[in-house]
Design a protein around this motif. Structure first.
Motif, PDB file in Angstrom:
ATOM      1  N   ASN A 274       0.898  -1.054   0.192  1.00  0.00           N
ATOM      2  CA  ASN A 274      -0.066  -0.173  -0.053  1.00  0.00           C
ATOM      3  C   ASN A 274       0.884   1.155   0.061  1.00  0.00           C
ATOM      4  OD1 ASN A 274      -2.089   1.899   0.399  1.00  0.00           O
ATOM      5  ND2 ASN A 274      -2.033   1.746   2.652  1.00  0.00           N
ATOM      6  N   ASP A 275       0.700   2.160  -1.008  1.00  0.00           N
ATOM      7  CA  ASP A 275       1.379   3.532  -1.085  1.00  0.00           C
ATOM      8  C   ASP A 275       0.338   4.622  -1.042  1.00  0.00           C
ATOM      9  OD1 ASP A 275      -0.023   3.433  -3.272  1.00  0.00           O
ATOM     10  OD2 ASP A 275       1.875   3.459  -4.698  1.00  0.00           O
ATOM     11  N   GLU A 276      -0.842   4.282  -0.243  1.00  0.00           N
ATOM     12  CA  GLU A 276      -1.851   5.557  -0.117  1.00  0.00           C
ATOM     13  C   GLU A 276      -2.226   5.786   1.411  1.00  0.00           C
ATOM     14  OE1 GLU A 276      -3.370   7.365  -2.570  1.00  0.00           O
ATOM     15  OE2 GLU A 276      -2.437   6.298  -4.013  1.00  0.00           O
ATOM     16  N   ASP A 277      -2.627   6.775   1.801  1.00  0.00           N
ATOM     17  CA  ASP A 277      -3.055   7.082   3.205  1.00  0.00           C
ATOM     18  C   ASP A 277      -4.090   6.224   3.587  1.00  0.00           C
ATOM     19  OD1 ASP A 277      -1.155   9.132   3.215  1.00  0.00           O
ATOM     20  OD2 ASP A 277      -2.412  10.662   2.870  1.00  0.00           O
ATOM     21  N   GLN A 278      -5.250   5.932   2.626  1.00  0.00           N
ATOM     22  CA  GLN A 278      -6.040   4.932   3.164  1.00  0.00           C
ATOM     23  C   GLN A 278      -6.061   3.492   2.206  1.00  0.00           C
ATOM     24  OE1 GLN A 278      -8.662   5.703   5.127  1.00  0.00           O
ATOM     25  NE2 GLN A 278      -7.856   7.690   5.817  1.00  0.00           N
ATOM     26  N   VAL A 279      -6.193   2.599   2.579  1.00  0.00           N
ATOM     27  CA  VAL A 279      -5.995   1.217   2.224  1.00  0.00           C
ATOM     28  C   VAL A 279      -6.808   1.188   0.852  1.00  0.00           C
ATOM     29  CG1 VAL A 279      -7.008   0.095   3.900  1.00  0.00           C
ATOM     30  CG2 VAL A 279      -5.284  -1.142   2.579  1.00  0.00           C
ATOM     31  N   MET A 280      -8.265   1.574   1.409  1.00  0.00           N
ATOM     32  CA  MET A 280      -9.201   1.365   0.263  1.00  0.00           C
ATOM     33  C   MET A 280      -8.918   2.114  -0.819  1.00  0.00           C
ATOM     34  SD  MET A 280     -11.247  -1.172   1.384  1.00  0.00           S
ATOM     35  CE  MET A 280     -10.709  -1.881   3.003  1.00  0.00           C
TER      36      MET A 280
ATOM     37  N   GLU B  39     -17.450   3.637   0.202  1.00  0.00           N
ATOM     38  CA  GLU B  39     -18.515   3.120   1.287  1.00  0.00           C
ATOM     39  C   GLU B  39     -17.701   2.841   2.802  1.00  0.00           C
ATOM     40  OE1 GLU B  39     -22.340   0.811   2.474  1.00  0.00           O
ATOM     41  OE2 GLU B  39     -21.938   1.319   0.352  1.00  0.00           O
ATOM     42  N   ILE B  40     -16.820   1.715   2.517  1.00  0.00           N
ATOM     43  CA  ILE B  40     -15.964   1.111   3.284  1.00  0.00           C
ATOM     44  C   ILE B  40     -14.993   2.249   4.078  1.00  0.00           C
ATOM     45  CG2 ILE B  40     -14.291  -0.680   3.825  1.00  0.00           C
ATOM     46  CD1 ILE B  40     -15.581  -2.347   1.869  1.00  0.00           C
ATOM     47  N   LYS B  41     -14.302   2.669   3.020  1.00  0.00           N
ATOM     48  CA  LYS B  41     -13.456   3.933   3.563  1.00  0.00           C
ATOM     49  C   LYS B  41     -14.032   4.919   4.647  1.00  0.00           C
ATOM     50  CE  LYS B  41     -12.118   7.558   0.988  1.00  0.00           C
ATOM     51  NZ  LYS B  41     -11.416   8.269  -0.220  1.00  0.00           N
ATOM     52  N   ASN B  42     -15.070   5.431   3.922  1.00  0.00           N
ATOM     53  CA  ASN B  42     -16.035   6.472   4.682  1.00  0.00           C
ATOM     54  C   ASN B  42     -16.676   6.199   5.957  1.00  0.00           C
ATOM     55  OD1 ASN B  42     -15.000   8.255   2.932  1.00  0.00           O
ATOM     56  ND2 ASN B  42     -16.852   7.876   1.410  1.00  0.00           N
ATOM     57  N   SER B  43     -16.762   4.597   6.198  1.00  0.00           N
ATOM     58  CA  SER B  43     -17.398   4.021   7.332  1.00  0.00           C
ATOM     59  C   SER B  43     -16.796   4.626   8.570  1.00  0.00           C
ATOM     60  CB  SER B  43     -17.413   2.634   7.493  1.00  0.00           C
ATOM     61  OG  SER B  43     -16.043   1.962   7.486  1.00  0.00           O
ATOM     62  N   GLY B  44     -15.630   5.006   8.632  1.00  0.00           N
ATOM     63  CA  GLY B  44     -14.841   5.367   9.765  1.00  0.00           C
ATOM     64  C   GLY B  44     -14.604   4.237  10.731  1.00  0.00           C
ATOM     65  N   GLU B  45     -14.621   3.014  10.257  1.00  0.00           N
ATOM     66  CA  GLU B  45     -14.055   1.895  11.025  1.00  0.00           C
ATOM     67  C   GLU B  45     -12.528   1.856  11.117  1.00  0.00           C
ATOM     68  OE1 GLU B  45     -15.983   0.100  12.728  1.00  0.00           O
ATOM     69  OE2 GLU B  45     -18.008   0.556  12.074  1.00  0.00           O
ATOM     70  N   PRO B  46     -12.010   1.156  11.852  1.00  0.00           N
ATOM     71  CA  PRO B  46     -10.584   0.754  11.950  1.00  0.00           C
ATOM     72  C   PRO B  46     -10.335  -0.042  10.924  1.00  0.00           C
ATOM     73  CG  PRO B  46     -11.608  -0.227  13.850  1.00  0.00           C
ATOM     74  CD  PRO B  46     -12.702   0.612  13.209  1.00  0.00           C
ATOM     75  N   ASN B  47      -8.804  -0.260  10.409  1.00  0.00           N
ATOM     76  CA  ASN B  47      -8.584  -0.897   9.356  1.00  0.00           C
ATOM     77  C   ASN B  47      -9.129  -2.366   9.358  1.00  0.00           C
ATOM     78  OD1 ASN B  47      -7.598   0.972   7.791  1.00  0.00           O
ATOM     79  ND2 ASN B  47      -5.161   0.634   8.178  1.00  0.00           N
ATOM     80  N   ASN B  48      -8.697  -3.044  10.574  1.00  0.00           N
ATOM     81  CA  ASN B  48      -9.165  -4.432  10.717  1.00  0.00           C
ATOM     82  C   ASN B  48     -10.441  -4.581  10.378  1.00  0.00           C
ATOM     83  OD1 ASN B  48      -6.813  -6.000  11.247  1.00  0.00           O
ATOM     84  ND2 ASN B  48      -7.217  -5.873  13.332  1.00  0.00           N
ATOM     85  N   LYS B  49     -11.411  -3.783  10.666  1.00  0.00           N
ATOM     86  CA  LYS B  49     -12.757  -3.772  10.613  1.00  0.00           C
ATOM     87  C   LYS B  49     -13.048  -3.647   8.965  1.00  0.00           C
ATOM     88  CE  LYS B  49     -17.449  -4.025  11.097  1.00  0.00           C
ATOM     89  NZ  LYS B  49     -18.047  -5.236  11.416  1.00  0.00           N
ATOM     90  N   GLN B  50     -12.462  -2.824   8.303  1.00  0.00           N
ATOM     91  CA  GLN B  50     -12.484  -2.525   7.013  1.00  0.00           C
ATOM     92  C   GLN B  50     -11.739  -3.519   6.128  1.00  0.00           C
ATOM     93  OE1 GLN B  50     -10.997   1.334   5.382  1.00  0.00           O
ATOM     94  NE2 GLN B  50     -11.587   2.181   7.162  1.00  0.00           N
ATOM     95  N   PHE B  51     -11.052  -4.404   6.625  1.00  0.00           N
ATOM     96  CA  PHE B  51     -10.729  -5.488   5.828  1.00  0.00           C
ATOM     97  C   PHE B  51     -11.649  -6.563   5.729  1.00  0.00           C
ATOM     98  CE2 PHE B  51      -6.157  -4.292   6.388  1.00  0.00           C
ATOM     99  CZ  PHE B  51      -5.467  -4.221   5.037  1.00  0.00           C
ATOM    100  N   GLN B  52     -12.414  -6.890   6.840  1.00  0.00           N
ATOM    101  CA  GLN B  52     -13.465  -7.817   7.125  1.00  0.00           C
ATOM    102  C   GLN B  52     -14.807  -7.162   6.302  1.00  0.00           C
ATOM    103  OE1 GLN B  52     -13.464 -10.765   8.506  1.00  0.00           O
ATOM    104  NE2 GLN B  52     -15.113 -10.938   7.250  1.00  0.00           N
ATOM    105  N   MET B  53     -14.980  -5.910   6.434  1.00  0.00           N
ATOM    106  CA  MET B  53     -16.225  -5.398   5.368  1.00  0.00           C
ATOM    107  C   MET B  53     -15.779  -5.615   3.706  1.00  0.00           C
ATOM    108  SD  MET B  53     -16.559  -1.704   7.303  1.00  0.00           S
ATOM    109  CE  MET B  53     -18.037  -1.198   6.405  1.00  0.00           C
ATOM    110  N   LEU B  54     -14.499  -5.589   3.414  1.00  0.00           N
ATOM    111  CA  LEU B  54     -14.145  -5.832   2.157  1.00  0.00           C
ATOM    112  C   LEU B  54     -14.199  -7.319   1.851  1.00  0.00           C
ATOM    113  CD1 LEU B  54     -12.929  -5.048  -0.590  1.00  0.00           C
ATOM    114  CD2 LEU B  54     -10.533  -5.035   0.322  1.00  0.00           C
TER     115      LEU B  54
END
Length: 379
Positions: free
Chosen positions: A204-210, A283-298
């Motif tokens: 990853n080379d972005e501030d937001q992983v999504m 939508e996942i990025k804007n959820s405000g959830e921590p990264n671990n939760k975002q990975f599960q959402m993805l």
């Protein structure tokens, strides 16, 4: 120290020498003679000698090999969704995984026939221990995932693979195929593992992983076989898990699965290409959830797309009805198909073993269960 040379496919400049080196191996010869049954060895050798790139090898040999496999062991191969993809564009295909060799090979057939960029494909080093299998994999643009490493070496290897995938997609404009989980789904319950997504994100080379995943252009792939020719080979592991005992693979088990997957009867096969994820990632990025939760959402979003596009066959509906003692899906199969499926069960399941029967039926029924879950969550 693991380097890029330990995991990469052959360079085009290496293809001709590697192919000619393994031409006389009995298994490679058998594959070539199977692929070109109407040609003599001199003609087959001329085709091999004309291959000077991976694309040459894939289009002149492997494409014809897989088409011959389909002719001999299936009753039809269909696709959908590929017409929505752009020519010349690279995609990260994240797929459910049923067959060691055919899943990615059939995807490349679909891509080739739609004039789309073919993939570099991930394969575990445990599957290519035989030198000729390693050579064929590298000739077919596979890159190697190292298994059984120490935690420190595993992290280094994962970073290397992640970097290779990122570079292939973004700089070389080469599509990538990777399974949604480590190893094949044995019980039919296709679920994306967070670990696969976290490995992909190591580059990853972005501030937001999504935002990084958006650049990779994720396309979920659903592949379904009406009959799984390796179903009986998956049963010992399923039974061991049911009994909560350690399962130890036998010698040549993976190689036997490769052969059975290629030669065994499959009836119909279908591959669906899902949509390119974009708004879903926002939508996942804007959820405000921590990264671990975002990975599960993805992971959940990938699963939902795979379930939605999965082609359900009479075998799936039959297994669901037999497992649940219902006729809920009887309109989707005939009496003849029911008799054929019951004969398959008799040949593969020990008579009177209720637990073994349930595990076998669940293997085919899970895609229906997951599709029903998707419909409920989408409504």
């Amino acid at each position: 120290m693991i380097t890029i040379d330990d995991i990469r496919p052959y360079y085009d400049s290496e293809v001709n020498d590697a192919l000619l080196k393994f031409m006389e191996h009995p298994m490679v010869l058998a594959m070539l003679q199977f692929t070109f049954p109407n040609k003599n060895m001199e003609e087959i050798m001329a085709i091999a000698e004309s291959c000077h790139s991976i694309r040459d090898f894939q289009s002149k040999i492997i494409y014809n090999s897989i088409r011959m496999v389909l002719e001999k062991s299936s009753e039809g191969f269909s696709t959908d969704g590929f017409e929505k993809l752009e020519k010349g564009e690279s995609y990260l295909f994240i797929s459910n995984h049923r067959d060691i060799i055919l899943d990615t090979s059939l995807l490349n057939v679909a891509l080739y026939e739609h004039d789309l960029v073919m993939t570099a494909s991930a394969i575990g080093d445990n599957l290519v221990k035989k030198p000729f299998l390693m050579a064929l994999s590298r000739l077919n643009r596979s890159f190697i995932i190292k298994r059984d490493l120490s935690p420190r070496e595993m992290l280094k290897s994962s970073k290397l693979v992640s970097s290779y995938i990122s570079n292939s997609l973004q700089k070389e404009k080469r599509s990538i195929w990777i399974a949604q989980r480590e190893g094949r789904t044995k019980n039919g319950d296709d679920q994306t593992q967070q670990g696969v997504l976290k490995m992909l994100a190591l580059a990853n080379d972005e501030d937001q992983v999504m935002d990084y995943f958006k650049k990779l252009k994720i396309v979920p792939i659903s592949i379904s076989y009406e009959y799984d020719p390796t179903d009986v080979l998956k049963m010992p592991e399923l039974m061991a898990k049911h009994k909560e005992i350690e399962y130890i693979k036998s010698n040549n088990e993976d190689f036997n699965s490769i052969l059975k997957g290629i030669t065994g009867r499959k009836r119909h096969i279908h591959i669906s290409a899902g949509k390119v994820f974009s708004a879903e990632l926002d939508e996942i990025k804007n959820s405000g959830e921590p990264n671990n939760k975002q990975f599960q959402m993805l992971a959940d979003t990938i699963d939902a797309e795979i379930y939605k596009n999965y082609k359900l066959w009479p075998s799936n509906y039959l297994a669901y009805d037999l497992l649940n003692n219902t006729t809920k899906f009887s309109e989707f199969y005939s009496d003849k198909e029911k008799r054929q499926f019951k004969r398959r069960i008799k040949r593969r399941v020990q008579i009177g073993d209720k637990i073994e029967l349930e595990n076998f039926l669940r293997m085919y029924a899970h895609p229906v269960t997951n599709h029903l879950k998707y419909k409920v969550s989408a409504s």
